[in-house]
Design a protein around this motif. Structure first.
Motif: not given
Ligand code: ADP
Ligand code: XUL
Length: 532
Positions: A15, A17-18, A20, A299-300, A339, A343, A354, A439-441, A444, A447
């Motif tokens: 992806s 940023q990383q 996985k 996600g991003t 995201s 951020e 957060w 996705g990352g958010a 939460n 949210i």
């Molecule tokens: P990618 O698109 O790179 O796969 P991810 O789905 O892993 O990204 O999401 C990464 C994002 O998740 C980070 O940039 C961060 O802003 C967001 N994130 C992580 N924890 C939280 C949280 N508790 N609340 C809101 N956003 C979060």
């Protein structure tokens, strides 16, 4: 030989940023997870959020060798953690969509003869004609987009063929730019891969074909015949077909894993590599999306997607081939300001926490007393405009909000936009509609509460925020039996169901119905003003 129940399946996700990975066993339990963060663990490449934004602000690339090195690192991490690679029956994966990789003449030979004593990033040092791969965040190809649409007879005509009008980040337009601005590198290129098919090429030890689903994000493939559109190819660059290979079903087994991984990590020689796909198609598989559901990936980028049977492409959003069912399609809308924008506001209004961000969401009232914000830090995709715009309840522009109002305006604005645009693609709340969040958010809850309130439906999540990885581990498993005619849904029948996270707050529909209308009008106004 390993006992049947000991077998497992790997899903990778390259992806933004990383990198996985997730391993699932035969009973679909997650038995291993790992990741490599590009910015911090590969700091020698000096990326921010996994990318380099160039001085024109429009060109966005990532170093292809960083992705290669990330694979070296993640496999070493798994080995150090005692992961037994001999259990892996099949693997698959996904990549950020649209990005492109340019293999130099002779690279196929290098891939076929990898020395297991060395790291991949050392072996492939000289294998790329272009070292900085354009990625999905790039919006520098407006000229190429106009040319493509004009050549095929307009935006709708192009959408009728490829599922989307011309988009700057779509691979064909990126290739056209490379051809125009770096003709020597284009000439030196033996093969062009997507991020997904580049990653599967590493595992295969040979060039891997592009799958139908991720291939739909190129503005080059006819999504109905599932072949390259000759019209689009010739409008893009010369001798392009020779450099692209042939699209394959997303469920295809590409071959056994390269002997490099057998010798270096102990994978079984007959471990199958199943076609890699885009991260959004991978998520669709991981979330067990059903008709009537809507998936929201935070996600991003933020994306919204739906499973559809009878696609009618328009000039908004995209239609992709479905990654798990070759007869079906998926609709997708991508929002670039996801995201990273959350951020920024968290850093400015919530001291980088957060928790503080969530607290502010809880304390400001639903509907934010009529205040609406549009936060396009980077040039947005849907709609294509940039800038931060704040409006009070009389629709008058205001210069700033208090911190609490700003945070709620951002999150409500992002979800109002998603619902407004999803409705244009056919989203309707029907009895049983679920919003599936990933996705990352999606970790939460506050949210997710806003998401549920704005969409007027319950929100479900799966155990991992990495639905693309998980979906690809499931797809790897499906690859073993697909030739026997077994459907994907049967393979994942016993996978954990998405879990209910939140339900709409009572009265939310009354608050958000008028706001949806206002948001649509304000966004239209902002877009029109930016065109003047
Ligand atoms: P990618 O698109 O790179 O796969 P991810 O789905 O892993 O990204 O999401 C990464 C994002 O998740 C980070 O940039 C961060 O802003 C967001 N994130 C992580 N924890 C939280 C949280 N508790 N609340 C809101 N956003 C979060
Ligand atoms: C989808 C899109 C992004 C990338 C990166 O069209 O551009 O979602 O796949 O995640």
């Amino acid at each position: 030989m390993a006992a049947f129940t000991d077998s497992c399946y790997l899903g990778f996700d390259f992806s933004t940023q990383q990198l996985k990975v997730i391993a699932v066993d035969e009973n679909l339990n997650v038995v291993q997870q790992s990741n490599v963060q590009f910015d911090s663990e590969l700091s020698e490449y000096s990326t921010q959020g996994g990318v380099h934004v160039h001085s024109d602000r429009l060109t966005v690339t990532s170093p292809v060798l960083m992705w290669v090195k990330a694979l070296d690192i993640i496999l070493q991490k798994m080995k150090n953690a005692g992961f037994d690679f001999s259990r892996v029956k099949a693997l698959s994966g996904s990549g950020q969509q649209h990005g492109s990789v340019y293999w130099k003449k002779g690279a196929r030979q290098v891939l076929q003869n990898l020395d297991a004593g060395k790291h991949l990033h050392e072996l492939l040092q000289g294998s790329f004609a272009v070292l900085d791969s354009p990625v999905w965040m790039d919006s520098s190809t407006t000229e190429q987009c106009l040319n493509l649409e004009t050549t095929v007879g307009g935006a709708q005509k192009l959408a009728d063929i490829t599922g989307s009008r011309a988009y700057e980040r779509f691979t064909g337009n990126q290739i056209a730019k490379i051809y125009k601005t770096r003709p020597e590198q284009y000439q030196e290129t033996e093969r062009i891969s997507l991020v997904s098919s580049f990653a599967s090429s590493l595992f295969l030890g040979n060039y891997a074909d592009v799958d139908y689903s991720d291939g739909s994000g190129m503005n080059l493939m006819d999504i109905f015949t599932k072949q390259w559109s000759q019209q689009c190819l010739s409008a893009t660059a010369p001798q392009l077909e020779d450099k692209l290979g042939t699209p394959v079903p997303s469920t295809a087994v590409l071959g056994p894993i390269s002997t490099y991984f057998v010798s270096r990590y102990g994978f079984p020689a007959d471990c199958k590599v199943v076609a890699f796909t885009g991260d959004n198609p991978g998520s669709l598989a991981g979330m067990r999306l059903q008709e009537g559901d809507i998936a929201v990936s935070l996600g991003t980028s933020d994306t919204v997607f739906l499973w559809i049977k009878d696609p009618k492409p328009t000039v908004e959003g995209h239609i992709f081939c479905n990654p798990v069912d070759c007869q079906a399609y998926m609709a997708l809308i991508c929002f670039k300001n996801g995201s990273l924008t959350r951020e920024r506001i968290r850093n400015e209004c919530a001291a980088g926490s957060w928790e503080v961000f969530s607290k502010a969401l809880r304390s400001a009232p639903m509907g934010n007393n009529g205040n609406i914000g549009i936060y396009f830090d980077a040039m947005e995709i849907t709609p294509p405009t940039a800038g931060v715009h704040r409006f009070n309840e009389q629709n008058s522009k205001v210069a700033g909000f208090s911190e609490e109002v700003e945070i709620r305006a951002l999150v409500e604005g992002q979800f109002l936009a998603k619902r407004v645009h999803a409705e244009k693609l056919g989203y309707k709340i029907i009895p049983g509609t679920r919003v599936l969040a990933t996705g990352g958010a999606s970790s939460n809850k506050d949210i997710l509460q806003v998401l549920s309130d704005v969409f007027g439906a319950p929100v479900y999540t799966i155990d991992t925020a990495n639905s693309a990885c998980l979906g690809c581990a499931y797809r790897a498993m499906h690859g073993i039996v697909v030739e026997k005619g077994v459907h994907f849904a049967e393979v994942i029948r016993n996978a954990p169901e998405p879990k209910l996270a939140v339900t709409p707050t009572s009265g939310a529909d009354k608050v958000f119905e008028p706001l949806l209308k206002r948001y649509a009008e304000l966004e239209e106004r902002v877009f029109k003003e930016s065109q003047q």
